[in-house]
Write a protein that holds these residues in place. Structure first.
Motif, mmCIF file in Angstrom:
data_model
loop_
_atom_site.group_PDB
_atom_site.id
_atom_site.type_symbol
_atom_site.label_atom_id
_atom_site.label_comp_id
_atom_site.label_asym_id
_atom_site.label_seq_id
_atom_site.Cartn_x
_atom_site.Cartn_y
_atom_site.Cartn_z
ATOM 1 N N GLY A 21 0.778 -1.019 -0.049
ATOM 2 C CA GLY A 21 0.288 0.060 0.355
ATOM 3 C C GLY A 21 0.938 1.442 -0.182
ATOM 4 O O GLY A 21 0.829 1.996 -0.914
ATOM 5 N N ASP A 25 1.250 3.834 -3.469
ATOM 6 C CA ASP A 25 0.450 5.375 -2.934
ATOM 7 C C ASP A 25 0.620 6.091 -3.583
ATOM 8 O O ASP A 25 1.681 6.348 -4.065
ATOM 9 N N TRP A 48 -10.992 7.613 -9.825
ATOM 10 C CA TRP A 48 -11.650 6.366 -8.919
ATOM 11 C C TRP A 48 -11.284 4.950 -10.119
ATOM 12 O O TRP A 48 -10.962 3.802 -8.778
ATOM 13 N N GLN A 51 -7.648 4.188 -8.077
ATOM 14 C CA GLN A 51 -8.001 3.539 -6.525
ATOM 15 C C GLN A 51 -8.121 1.912 -6.655
ATOM 16 O O GLN A 51 -7.847 1.587 -6.418
ATOM 17 N N VAL A 52 -8.941 2.131 -8.623
ATOM 18 C CA VAL A 52 -9.756 0.605 -7.962
ATOM 19 C C VAL A 52 -8.337 -0.608 -9.298
ATOM 20 O O VAL A 52 -7.680 -2.108 -8.921
ATOM 21 N N ARG A 54 -5.166 0.168 -9.106
ATOM 22 C CA ARG A 54 -3.981 -0.004 -7.567
ATOM 23 C C ARG A 54 -4.315 -1.326 -6.973
ATOM 24 O O ARG A 54 -3.434 -2.165 -6.500
ATOM 25 N N ALA A 55 -5.581 -0.897 -6.660
ATOM 26 C CA ALA A 55 -6.351 -2.066 -5.589
ATOM 27 C C ALA A 55 -5.829 -3.630 -6.165
ATOM 28 O O ALA A 55 -5.393 -4.636 -6.248
ATOM 29 N N ILE A 100 -8.423 -5.194 0.344
ATOM 30 C CA ILE A 100 -8.485 -4.187 -0.542
ATOM 31 C C ILE A 100 -8.697 -3.575 -1.930
ATOM 32 O O ILE A 100 -8.989 -2.261 -1.722
ATOM 33 N N ASP A 103 -12.529 -2.678 -0.990
ATOM 34 C CA ASP A 103 -12.618 -1.776 -0.572
ATOM 35 C C ASP A 103 -12.525 -0.584 -1.618
ATOM 36 O O ASP A 103 -12.889 1.221 -0.914
ATOM 37 N N SER A 104 -11.549 -0.902 -2.680
ATOM 38 C CA SER A 104 -11.689 0.281 -3.550
ATOM 39 C C SER A 104 -12.150 0.568 -4.667
ATOM 40 O O SER A 104 -12.566 2.261 -4.755
ATOM 41 N N THR A 159 -14.120 -2.297 4.072
ATOM 42 C CA THR A 159 -15.404 -2.843 2.952
ATOM 43 C C THR A 159 -16.203 -2.242 3.335
ATOM 44 O O THR A 159 -17.177 -1.253 2.278
#
Length: 167
Positions: A21, A25, A48, A51-52, A54-55, A100, A103-104, A159
C-alpha cells in the motif's frame, strides 16, 4: 481469545499489505483535496479508476507473495516451524488482498468530504464502524477461535464501513 501464533500470521499479512500500500500510494486523496479540479466529475472518475487499478495490483502482488512463500516452504528454504511456513499465510495474503480490492470501490466523495472539511460526519461514521467491527471480531473470535475473526473484522471495518455504506 486467539493464540499468539495467529497474531504472528496477521502481523506478517499486515506488513505485506501495508508495504504494498505504501509503495503504491500515488496521492489520490491528496489530489482530490488540493487540486483545483477536485470537484470535477471527470477528475473524480479518473481518481476512482486509478484507486481500483492500484487495488488490483496490490491484490496481485499480495497473491504472488503468498504463492512465493508457499513455493519456498515446499522447496525447504523456509524452516518448517516458522510463521512463514504456515499453510494459512498464502490464503490470508489472498483474502486480505481481496478485501483491499473490494474496498477500492468506495466513492471519491469521501475525499471530497475532507476537501470541504466535513469531518464531524466522517469521524462519527468511522467510529461507529470501528466499534461495530470490534464487536463482530470479538464475537466471532469468542465462538470460533479462528484467525478469520480478525480478517472478517477488518473486512467489515474497511469494506462495509463508512466509505462503502454512506458515500
Amino acid at each position: 481469545l486467539l493464540t499468539p501464533d495467529l497474531f504472528g500470521l496477521m502481523a506478517i499479512t499486515t506488513i505485506v499489505q501495508t508495504t504494498f500500500g505504501l509503495l503504491s500510494d500515488i496521492g489520490l486523496r491528496q489530489a482530490v483535496v488540493q487540486n483545483a479540479r477536485g470537484t470535477d466529475a471527470d477528475f473524480l472518475n479518473t481518481i476512482w479508476g486509478l484507486q481500483v487499478t492500484r487495488a488490483v495490483l496490490i491484490w496481485l502482488f499480495s497473491t504472488l507473495t503468498g504463492v512465493a512463500m508457499f513455493a519456498l516452504t515446499k522447496a525447504g528454504v523456509v524452516p518448517a516451524g516458522s510463521v512463514y511456513a504456515d499453510p494459512l499465510l498464502p490464503i490470508l495474503l489472498f483474502a486480505t488482498g481481496a478485501v483491499i480490492f473490494i474496498d477500492s470501490f468506495y466513492s471519491p466523495k469521501a475525499h471530497m468530504a475532507q476537501r470541504h472539511m466535513l469531518l464531524k460526519g466522517v469521524t462519527i461514521i468511522d467510529l461507529v464502524c470501528q466499534v461495530g467491527a470490534l464487536i463482530v471480531t470479538l464475537t466471532y473470535a469468542w465462538f470460533s477461535r479462528s484467525i478469520w475473526a480478525i480478517v472478517i473484522g477488518g473486512a467489515l471495518l474497511n469494506t462495509f464501513g463508512w466509505r462503502a455504506i454512506f458515500w
